[in-house]
Design an enzyme around this catalytic site. Sequence first.
Site, short mmCIF file in Angstrom:
data_model
loop_
_atom_site.label_atom_id
_atom_site.label_comp_id
_atom_site.label_asym_id
_atom_site.label_seq_id
_atom_site.Cartn_x
_atom_site.Cartn_y
_atom_site.Cartn_z
CE1 TYR A 32 36.83 40.30 40.40
CE2 TYR A 32 38.31 42.18 40.64
CZ TYR A 32 37.89 41.05 39.95
OH TYR A 32 38.55 40.67 38.82
CG HIS A 191 41.21 33.87 46.10
ND1 HIS A 191 41.16 32.72 46.84
CD2 HIS A 191 40.14 33.83 45.27
CE1 HIS A 191 40.09 32.02 46.49
NE2 HIS A 191 39.45 32.67 45.54
NE ARG A 221 31.88 34.93 45.59
CZ ARG A 221 32.58 35.28 44.52
NH1 ARG A 221 33.10 34.35 43.72
NH2 ARG A 221 32.79 36.54 44.22
CG ASN A 223 33.75 35.23 39.52
OD1 ASN A 223 33.68 36.45 39.42
ND2 ASN A 223 34.88 34.56 39.35
CD GLU A 264 33.65 30.32 37.56
OE1 GLU A 264 34.56 29.94 36.80
OE2 GLU A 264 33.85 30.75 38.72
CE1 TYR A 315 43.28 37.63 38.13
CE2 TYR A 315 40.89 37.72 38.25
CZ TYR A 315 42.08 37.10 38.56
OH TYR A 315 42.07 35.92 39.28
CE LYS A 316 35.24 40.17 36.22
NZ LYS A 316 34.97 38.79 36.71
#
Length: 332
Positions: A32, A191, A221, A223, A264, A315-316
């Site tokens: 991250y 978050h 950015r 993701n 994204e 988490y993903k």
Amino acid sequence: MSITIDKDPDSAVLPERIKRFPFPFSSDSYRYSANVEPAHKTVPTEAGAWGAGLIDIDENYLQELAERDGILARDPSRMQVLPHMGPAVWDAITALLPVMAEENPSIMSFHREGNTCRWRNTLQDLDVEFTVGDDDSLPMGPLRFLGSQIQDDIVLLDIREDTMWLDAGLVTFAADWSFGFDVGMNFLEIHGPVPRVKEERIVSRAHQFLMRLQPGEQYRRTNWTMTVGQRLDTSTETYPEWGPDRATIADDPDLPNKLHLRVEVQHLIRLPHTGVLLFLVRSYLLPLADIARVPAWRETFGHVLAELPEDMAEYKGIIRYRKAASDWLLAR
């Protein structure tokens, strides 16, 4: 100093969906980070390039907007505007439509005299006049109108009490989160569940950066995650429809065509008049079979999946199939 990227010799024959895809990895590992850079900056890749414009309009434009219409018809809660956010929505409209017309002059135009505006979109056979600030001048309402013109999801963050609050938005293509649940929460609360971000102070640094943005400034950015099937709506609300696929895709012989890298491109814009932070999220899907057509992407993504720490993979939502995906990519 100029940087030359060696493209695959067959890149000229690749379809546009691959040439324009915002491949997000520059090395064989991923952690991250804020990875924020100025908007409107072309990013060359091994297959082509992306990022020159603010609002990307591609071959899926009408299809994705029709999909948005269906989602909103089934679940109107995907669009919410708290009462004090009306001026920010109009600020977003008057900031984005001129840019879209400038970037796509052959299909769109925008003209403004005072508060009277005229917008034309030939892709939709649309020619509409409206008055800035008058919600009734757009029959569907201003935020719904904006969401009918761009493929991006729209989030508006009000800035007060030394933080940002998610107080308005139109989000039909969420990736494993719920816009309705997050409305009214502040940036740090939203978050909180992300692993490692507290220890590494990523969110706090991003918070400080965004709070310092000046009116009119635009950044972006990327993701990423993965999605089974050509499905943009993987919101928490629809989990029963797509969640079970995560458990079976690893053993599916059609994995390369069904499993997609989802990227994204997130634009961060401080609106010029209200100072509200506009957060645009454009989602792209590309199946592993297409990733593998670009040798550098195949190898890089295969290594990223193999090396990704367990907590991040969990988490993903990719922990049950990331090894199968990595093995397929690296065995090619």
